[in-house]
Design a protein around this motif. Structure first.
Motif, PDB file in Angstrom:
ATOM      1  N   TYR A  75      50.498  43.274  57.257  1.00 37.72           N
ATOM      2  CA  TYR A  75      50.747  42.479  56.061  1.00 37.72           C
ATOM      3  C   TYR A  75      49.808  41.283  56.000  1.00 37.72           C
ATOM      4  O   TYR A  75      50.212  40.160  55.709  1.00 37.72           O
ATOM      5  CB  TYR A  75      52.212  42.033  55.984  1.00 37.72           C
ATOM      6  N   THR A  76      48.581  41.538  56.345  1.00 36.42           N
ATOM      7  CA  THR A  76      47.570  40.487  56.328  1.00 36.42           C
ATOM      8  C   THR A  76      46.256  41.067  55.821  1.00 36.42           C
ATOM      9  O   THR A  76      45.909  42.196  56.134  1.00 36.42           O
ATOM     10  CB  THR A  76      47.354  39.941  57.757  1.00 36.42           C
ATOM     11  N   MET A  90      35.003  29.786  46.603  1.00 37.62           N
ATOM     12  CA  MET A  90      36.340  29.250  46.772  1.00 37.62           C
ATOM     13  C   MET A  90      37.277  29.771  45.697  1.00 37.62           C
ATOM     14  O   MET A  90      38.438  30.042  45.948  1.00 37.62           O
ATOM     15  CB  MET A  90      36.304  27.722  46.705  1.00 37.62           C
ATOM     16  N   VAL A  93      38.265  33.205  46.670  1.00 39.16           N
ATOM     17  CA  VAL A  93      39.285  33.133  47.712  1.00 39.16           C
ATOM     18  C   VAL A  93      40.623  32.754  47.107  1.00 39.16           C
ATOM     19  O   VAL A  93      41.657  33.366  47.399  1.00 39.16           O
ATOM     20  CB  VAL A  93      38.900  32.089  48.777  1.00 39.16           C
ATOM     21  N   SER A  94      40.593  31.766  46.254  1.00 35.44           N
ATOM     22  CA  SER A  94      41.813  31.288  45.641  1.00 35.44           C
ATOM     23  C   SER A  94      42.518  32.401  44.871  1.00 35.44           C
ATOM     24  O   SER A  94      43.733  32.588  44.984  1.00 35.44           O
ATOM     25  CB  SER A  94      41.460  30.109  44.724  1.00 35.44           C
ATOM     26  N   GLU A  97      43.912  34.881  47.412  1.00 33.33           N
ATOM     27  CA  GLU A  97      45.050  34.333  48.138  1.00 33.33           C
ATOM     28  C   GLU A  97      46.306  34.413  47.289  1.00 33.33           C
ATOM     29  O   GLU A  97      47.371  34.767  47.776  1.00 33.33           O
ATOM     30  CB  GLU A  97      44.763  32.875  48.529  1.00 33.33           C
ATOM     31  N   ARG A  98      46.149  34.114  46.019  1.00 36.24           N
ATOM     32  CA  ARG A  98      47.324  34.101  45.149  1.00 36.24           C
ATOM     33  C   ARG A  98      47.984  35.478  45.062  1.00 36.24           C
ATOM     34  O   ARG A  98      49.178  35.608  45.301  1.00 36.24           O
ATOM     35  CB  ARG A  98      46.928  33.605  43.755  1.00 36.24           C
ATOM     36  N   ALA A 101      49.523  36.455  48.429  1.00 32.60           N
ATOM     37  CA  ALA A 101      50.775  35.759  48.706  1.00 32.60           C
ATOM     38  C   ALA A 101      51.915  36.359  47.889  1.00 32.60           C
ATOM     39  O   ALA A 101      53.010  36.561  48.396  1.00 32.60           O
ATOM     40  CB  ALA A 101      50.631  34.266  48.419  1.00 32.60           C
ATOM     41  N   GLY A 104      53.339  39.265  49.416  1.00 34.16           N
ATOM     42  CA  GLY A 104      53.852  39.095  50.760  1.00 34.16           C
ATOM     43  C   GLY A 104      52.784  39.202  51.835  1.00 34.16           C
ATOM     44  O   GLY A 104      53.091  39.347  53.014  1.00 34.16           O
ATOM     45  N   TYR A 105      51.548  39.107  51.425  1.00 35.81           N
ATOM     46  CA  TYR A 105      50.458  39.221  52.387  1.00 35.81           C
ATOM     47  C   TYR A 105      49.876  37.868  52.741  1.00 35.81           C
ATOM     48  O   TYR A 105      49.820  36.967  51.907  1.00 35.81           O
ATOM     49  CB  TYR A 105      49.349  40.125  51.825  1.00 35.81           C
ATOM     50  N   GLY A 106      49.450  37.740  53.972  1.00 34.82           N
ATOM     51  CA  GLY A 106      48.736  36.546  54.402  1.00 34.82           C
ATOM     52  C   GLY A 106      47.246  36.782  54.288  1.00 34.82           C
ATOM     53  O   GLY A 106      46.802  37.925  54.197  1.00 34.82           O
ATOM     54  N   VAL A 107      46.491  35.701  54.287  1.00 35.74           N
ATOM     55  CA  VAL A 107      45.039  35.810  54.159  1.00 35.74           C
ATOM     56  C   VAL A 107      44.343  35.090  55.305  1.00 35.74           C
ATOM     57  O   VAL A 107      44.522  33.896  55.502  1.00 35.74           O
ATOM     58  CB  VAL A 107      44.563  35.194  52.826  1.00 35.74           C
ATOM     59  N   LEU A 108      43.583  35.860  56.062  1.00 41.37           N
ATOM     60  CA  LEU A 108      42.771  35.262  57.121  1.00 41.37           C
ATOM     61  C   LEU A 108      41.400  34.948  56.548  1.00 41.37           C
ATOM     62  O   LEU A 108      40.671  35.843  56.104  1.00 41.37           O
ATOM     63  CB  LEU A 108      42.632  36.233  58.298  1.00 41.37           C
ATOM     64  N   LEU A 109      41.060  33.684  56.556  1.00 38.85           N
ATOM     65  CA  LEU A 109      39.815  33.245  55.941  1.00 38.85           C
ATOM     66  C   LEU A 109      38.682  33.175  56.959  1.00 38.85           C
ATOM     67  O   LEU A 109      38.847  32.627  58.047  1.00 38.85           O
ATOM     68  CB  LEU A 109      40.013  31.861  55.326  1.00 38.85           C
ATOM     69  N   ARG A 302      37.761  33.824  39.862  1.00 34.21           N
ATOM     70  CA  ARG A 302      39.151  33.953  40.283  1.00 34.21           C
ATOM     71  C   ARG A 302      39.651  35.363  40.023  1.00 34.21           C
ATOM     72  O   ARG A 302      40.335  35.971  40.848  1.00 34.21           O
ATOM     73  CB  ARG A 302      39.995  32.928  39.526  1.00 34.21           C
TER      74      ARG A 302
ATOM     75  N   VAL B 107      42.349  31.869  61.073  1.00 30.81           N
ATOM     76  CA  VAL B 107      42.955  30.876  60.190  1.00 30.81           C
ATOM     77  C   VAL B 107      43.614  31.555  59.001  1.00 30.81           C
ATOM     78  O   VAL B 107      42.955  32.251  58.230  1.00 30.81           O
ATOM     79  CB  VAL B 107      41.899  29.879  59.680  1.00 30.81           C
ATOM     80  N   ARG B 127      54.731  34.796  61.416  1.00 32.30           N
ATOM     81  CA  ARG B 127      53.515  35.400  61.952  1.00 32.30           C
ATOM     82  C   ARG B 127      53.168  34.826  63.313  1.00 32.30           C
ATOM     83  O   ARG B 127      52.075  35.039  63.824  1.00 32.30           O
ATOM     84  CB  ARG B 127      52.354  35.187  60.986  1.00 32.30           C
TER      85      ARG B 127
END
Lengths: 346, 346
Positions: A75-76, A90, A93-94, A97-98, A101, A104-109, A302, B107, B127
DNA sequence: TTGTAAGCGTTATCAG
DNA sequence: CTGATAACGCTTACAA
């Protein structure tokens, strides 16, 4: 005695499903069934409620690492970007990320300047990410085998092997050319980044073909490749201004370059747009802040990020999904203050 | 026959330590010993080499999720930021990402606009992140108990409970005031964000005390609170310009506000700095791009992010570490083009 | 419907 | 020095 609570409020450790099970008086897997969100698993509403109550009372939060290991799904997502200081990325990415999220997913940058893209991708794979958003420049550095079997969406580069989300870069270039030509410019320069990515090549080609359609050509001294940053744009424009046959307009392949070019003009006392018309590309927020405001070709950053993430989500659910025919997001000309009619020929 | 290779090249699955073990003819835990980087564990150089060779041949990459579960350590940080569109925060993120990556940490980026800070933090804890970098505004929203037992560093807010990395915000405000006063301004406005975070309050107070030291006061109509964005700055300055007693200078609590204010002045035909001096705060890259270039108080954003990450790393190694006495990073005045001597009194 | 057992890929604790 | 064996917290058959 009918409501004995066998387990005391938890000690220092985090609350686990086993704690919840003990409290609810059921087995641990049952807890997993109730809270795991598995729709096919039916459980007596009687026990379900007991479990839910226990979970609530204990403040249970499932351990996603453990879940990842068991389900082979973290879930990432990973997002690899060439330059976090470019506001365009950016925004990408933004956007990503939205929607991540929301799903339910996380974002590794990952910033590809800090470490090589290959290292980043390998680290991401080690972390069992369910998908990776990769910019074109980074994607080009990665040997195909390390990407094998990874759910990848490439930003702005239909490389033929991975699905991609791209803007219509060719059209972006053409729009810029047409705009300047309509304003009567005949001596037009091009300022592009030194990197050889698909998007920038296409913006360049689109620009050329726009010129050619009007019977124009680009003098080789009017084609400059510089670092893709404000500083690069500044240096590039300084060089153009020093030329014997100075152009009356310039298309910069991204807004950072254009802002640098604008700065160079103003510093050198060259009036914009009276003596020099400038067109950027991307439409970052900064474009509206400088004076005069920057005429530019808008690329929906975006939206690109958001779509990339959505595409990853989609491909997780249906891995069979064939390489969707990369639909191009449209570019649009935004006319502001840095372009004007060409000055009369001397 | 002395070199029998028992295991075939791996099937579709990822290569695991067990595969490596089979190939090297040792047990799986031995592989872990060799590749786990545990310095206290000594293993015969004979077998060590066999393991390393097998790992290399198979292209083994340890599964960080499994490691996380076993070691109760995910080698991941969370970074929660209130507004990814503010370049200042992007620099913070960038700084944090860099040192995290160097330390082998990933991160997880969270934009507090997309979801509430609480949700983000809970997700991060799920996490198993080893630490969280939290901005002051988000930190304020989080009930203390959800942060209990979490390794947290707060950006720009010494809240007394978590360690923090902060700039000398009071001094930042004072520097701005002193600069404007030295230039002879007597009627100075303040434009700040509507959010009630510590840093901004301190910048404001520092600014006041700078004024007071010179025997000056701030008329209440010259104190404006607006949205912390370019648009907010624009609207705020418009309001100031419409005032009967128009100030001759304005300190904006961050650069986005200042850039908006600058834009409003130029749009309204108010000369900067001749009729209106402007001082920003942060020193984002944009500050040097606008014309005239923005005078501002530099806050070392990247350094703040980097230190925050370093502090997390430190506290992982020695959890005993007492709340380090939040050393303040110095702010410094950068004089550029938006400030000049006050116009003579009418 | 629910409990038991096995497994995900590591690391850690011990015997041998 | 190395190999079993048991965790880590969860999901998923399979039995009961």
């Amino acid at each position: 005695m009918s409501k004995a609570l066998p387990s005391p409020p938890p000690p220092g450790r985090r609350v686990t499903a086993t704690d919840v099970a003990a409290r609810a008086g059921v087995s641990q897997p049952t807890v997993s069934l109730v809270l795991g969100g598995n729709p096919t698993a039916r459980v007596a509403s009687h026990t379900r409620e007991r479990v839910l109550a226990a979970a609530r009372e204990l403040g249970y939060q499932p351990n996603l690492m453990a879940r990842a290991l068991a389900k082979n799904r973290s879930y990432t997502f990973g997002v690899v970007i060439p330059d976090l200081d470019n506001p365009f990325f950016m925004e990408v990415v933004s956007g990503a990320e939205r929607v991540a999220a929301e799903g339910g997913y996380g974002v590794l940058l990952c910033d590809a300047r800090a470490a090589s893209a290959v290292q980043h991708v390998e680290a991401l794979v080690s972390r069992m990410v369910d998908g990776i958003v990769l910019d074109a420049a980074s994607a080009a550095e990665i040997p195909p085998d390390v990407l094998a079997g990874v759910n990848v969406v490439v930003i702005d580069e239909p490389d033929g092997v991975h699905p991609g989300i791209a803007s219509d870069a060719r059209d972006a270039g053409r729009l810029a050319a047409q705009h300047l030509i309509e304003l009567g410019h005949r001596c037009i320069a091009f300022l592009g980044p030194a990197t050889e990515t698909h998007t920038f090549r296409l913006r360049e080609r689109g620009f050329y073909s726009g010129l050619r359609e009007a019977g124009l050509n680009l003098a080789s001294e009017h084609l400059l490749r510089v670092e893709a940053s404000v500083g690069g744009g500044r240096r590039g424009m300084r060089q153009l201004l020093a030329l014997h046959e100075r152009p009356t307009a310039c298309f910069c392949a991204n807004d950072l370059l254009a802002l640098g070019a604008l700065k160079a003009c103003l510093t050198a006392g060259v009036a914009v747009p009276a003596e020099m018309s400038l067109v950027g590309c991307d439409d970052i927020e900064m474009a509206r802040i400088v004076t005069p405001e920057l005429t530019t070709v808008r690329i929906p950053a975006r939206e690109i990020g958001a779509r990339a993430a959505r595409e990853l989500l989609r491909r997780i659910d249906e891995p069979a999904a064939g390489r969707k025919s990369t639909r191009l997001l449209p570019a649009s000309l935004i006319v502001r203050g840095t372009t004007a009619a060409a000055p009369p020929r001397p």
